[in-house]
Write an enzyme that holds these catalytic residues in place. Sequence first.
Site, PDB file in Angstrom:
ATOM      1  N   HIS A 120       0.819  -1.222   0.000  1.00 16.58           N
ATOM      2  CA  HIS A 120       0.000   0.000   0.000  1.00 16.58           C
ATOM      3  C   HIS A 120       0.849   1.267   0.000  1.00 16.58           C
ATOM      4  O   HIS A 120       0.349   2.352  -0.305  1.00 16.58           O
ATOM      5  CB  HIS A 120      -0.991  -0.008   1.174  1.00 16.58           C
ATOM      6  CG  HIS A 120      -0.403   0.284   2.514  1.00 16.58           C
ATOM      7  ND1 HIS A 120      -0.047  -0.696   3.412  1.00 16.58           N
ATOM      8  CD2 HIS A 120      -0.108   1.453   3.133  1.00 16.58           C
ATOM      9  CE1 HIS A 120       0.424  -0.159   4.511  1.00 16.58           C
ATOM     10  NE2 HIS A 120       0.403   1.150   4.369  1.00 16.58           N
ATOM     11  N   ASP A 150       0.384  -7.719   1.630  1.00 14.81           N
ATOM     12  CA  ASP A 150       0.762  -6.306   1.688  1.00 14.81           C
ATOM     13  C   ASP A 150       2.279  -6.129   1.732  1.00 14.81           C
ATOM     14  O   ASP A 150       2.792  -5.254   2.428  1.00 14.81           O
ATOM     15  CB  ASP A 150       0.120  -5.617   2.896  1.00 14.81           C
ATOM     16  CG  ASP A 150       0.050  -4.098   2.714  1.00 14.81           C
ATOM     17  OD1 ASP A 150       0.269  -3.625   1.586  1.00 14.81           O
ATOM     18  OD2 ASP A 150      -0.196  -3.390   3.707  1.00 14.81           O
ATOM     19  N   GLY A 224       3.236   6.836   7.923  1.00 16.83           N
ATOM     20  CA  GLY A 224       4.629   7.028   7.531  1.00 16.83           C
ATOM     21  C   GLY A 224       5.525   5.914   8.034  1.00 16.83           C
ATOM     22  O   GLY A 224       6.605   5.662   7.491  1.00 16.83           O
ATOM     23  N   ASN A 225       5.073   5.207   9.092  1.00 19.56           N
ATOM     24  CA  ASN A 225       5.819   4.055   9.603  1.00 19.56           C
ATOM     25  C   ASN A 225       5.636   2.812   8.732  1.00 19.56           C
ATOM     26  O   ASN A 225       6.418   1.863   8.825  1.00 19.56           O
ATOM     27  CB  ASN A 225       5.381   3.693  11.025  1.00 19.56           C
ATOM     28  CG  ASN A 225       6.146   4.434  12.093  1.00 19.56           C
ATOM     29  OD1 ASN A 225       5.601   5.283  12.788  1.00 19.56           O
ATOM     30  ND2 ASN A 225       7.432   4.133  12.232  1.00 19.56           N
ATOM     31  N   SER A 226       4.585   2.792   7.910  1.00 16.12           N
ATOM     32  CA  SER A 226       4.285   1.608   7.108  1.00 16.12           C
ATOM     33  C   SER A 226       5.489   1.213   6.264  1.00 16.12           C
ATOM     34  O   SER A 226       6.076   2.039   5.567  1.00 16.12           O
ATOM     35  CB  SER A 226       3.094   1.880   6.187  1.00 16.12           C
ATOM     36  OG  SER A 226       1.912   1.996   6.918  1.00 16.12           O
ATOM     37  N   LEU A 281      -3.004 -26.553   2.437  1.00 15.28           N
ATOM     38  CA  LEU A 281      -3.206 -27.832   3.108  1.00 15.28           C
ATOM     39  C   LEU A 281      -4.340 -28.602   2.445  1.00 15.28           C
ATOM     40  O   LEU A 281      -4.283 -29.826   2.325  1.00 15.28           O
ATOM     41  CB  LEU A 281      -3.511 -27.576   4.578  1.00 15.28           C
ATOM     42  CG  LEU A 281      -3.363 -28.730   5.564  1.00 15.28           C
ATOM     43  CD1 LEU A 281      -1.919 -29.208   5.598  1.00 15.28           C
ATOM     44  CD2 LEU A 281      -3.799 -28.268   6.952  1.00 15.28           C
ATOM     45  N   GLY A 282      -5.378 -27.875   2.023  1.00 17.24           N
ATOM     46  CA  GLY A 282      -6.509 -28.527   1.368  1.00 17.24           C
ATOM     47  C   GLY A 282      -7.671 -28.807   2.296  1.00 17.24           C
ATOM     48  O   GLY A 282      -8.431 -29.751   2.078  1.00 17.24           O
ATOM     49  N   VAL A 283      -7.819 -27.972   3.347  1.00 15.62           N
ATOM     50  CA  VAL A 283      -8.939 -28.145   4.265  1.00 15.62           C
ATOM     51  C   VAL A 283      -9.707 -26.832   4.374  1.00 15.62           C
ATOM     52  O   VAL A 283      -9.164 -25.757   4.154  1.00 15.62           O
ATOM     53  CB  VAL A 283      -8.478 -28.579   5.677  1.00 15.62           C
ATOM     54  CG1 VAL A 283      -7.801 -29.934   5.627  1.00 15.62           C
ATOM     55  CG2 VAL A 283      -7.556 -27.531   6.290  1.00 15.62           C
TER      56      VAL A 283
END
Length: 468
Positions: A120, A150, A224-226, A281-283
């Site tokens: 983002h 992200d 701004g920390n992102s 995993l398929g569950v």
Amino acid sequence: MKKYFSLLFVAILGGVITLASYKLFLEKPYYVTEGANENAAQTFTTNFNHAPTPALDEEGFTNAADKTVHAVVHVKNTSIATDQSVYSFMFGSGGQQRAQVGTGSGVIISPDGYIVTNNHVIENATKLEITLNNNKIYEATLVGTDPSTDIALLKIDADERLPYLAFGNSDNTKIGEWVLAVGNPFNLTSTVTAGIISAKARDLNPYDDKIQSFIQTDAAVNPGNSGGALVNTAGDLIGINTAITSQTGNYVGYSFAVPSNIAKKVVDDLLEYGNVQKGILGVSGRSLNSTIANEIGVKYTEGFYVAGVEGDSGADKAGLQEGDIIKKIDNIKIKQFSDLTGYLTSKRPGDNVQVSFERDGDYKSVKVTLTKKETYSITGLGLTVKNLSTKDKKSFGVSNGVKITKEATFYSNRNLELEGKVLISINNEPISSIDDVKEVMSSVSNGYNNRNVLVVINKNGEKERYFF
């Protein structure tokens, strides 16, 4: 008279000695809390010697901060936006393009200039500019991105070896552990804040299709920390600061970071494959709690309840069944769904995991080979499709296409039956796999076009054409 006073003195002295001996050797000590009442919590004092509370390791903090600030960069994102406000149209300037500037943070992860940040932070960028801690400025190129986690990967070509941070193992982090958040809040470069890990595997939106298994901290994080670094006191990169939850948009005590194991796997995939390889995993199922446990008749309130097993998946081949309760994968305890997805996000198709589960009161453990995701939901068309199995290809007499496994009520309400048929093209684009479906649908705004044309094969081998 003199004899009388002598006897009195001896009697008083004997009484004092007797009382002192009793107090010193026989009477048990007791303690009274002043101001206590019957309803108040009582305080009991013991005679144990308590070790002094250890002081914070300030030297560890300063060393970690010094190591980190030089590897955290300022990211400037320039994008082009079209002015579509009512005011602009009223005064004849509607549709004009203008530059928008956004800022964030990034972390150098190699001496040759690879930088990890949030998707983002760089989304829709036409130009990316990186400012190092020494104020040198470079233009960056986008290597790749994964919106579901992200995470994005950038590259700059510097004229020197750059300071960088090594990924730590986020699975080894513990609740209560001290951490530092380093970034550029409000364009204040090289800002360091401290806190502890408040929670792990935090899912902020269980209804979102994005992978959310955040590390939660109380280190101050603001706009701004992102994309900045979350490090432990050893200076190891254990997370990429990503989000805050606040009604004001600013820090109110909680911040969230993508675990380093997830970020590292995404980066490695982007470098090696150009896209993210997701092992499943398929569950399907849901997390347990008291209410759900009562509904399904189990005694456990922690774990992942398996409501369905996808055919031909790793879970199916390993023998997992509906009703199983997954309690552990490898050395990761599974309390909720985000524990499961968070760990699997750091794995690829072909990786083996040890799945421990409860079935009818028995504890079992099996090795499961993760597979590539074989199903895809076409949101805009209300269909779910899966890659064809060998049996499907033989049954329908086709070599390409995807099988429609689920349809929205829109179709049944109009007496259209697409479920169970094979989709071979969308808008005249041939379909061989779910990857082709994703690519075709990405070019259709919101899943819709002026006219969407689907061509399917029914069980009799006949082609059917549908217009939407």
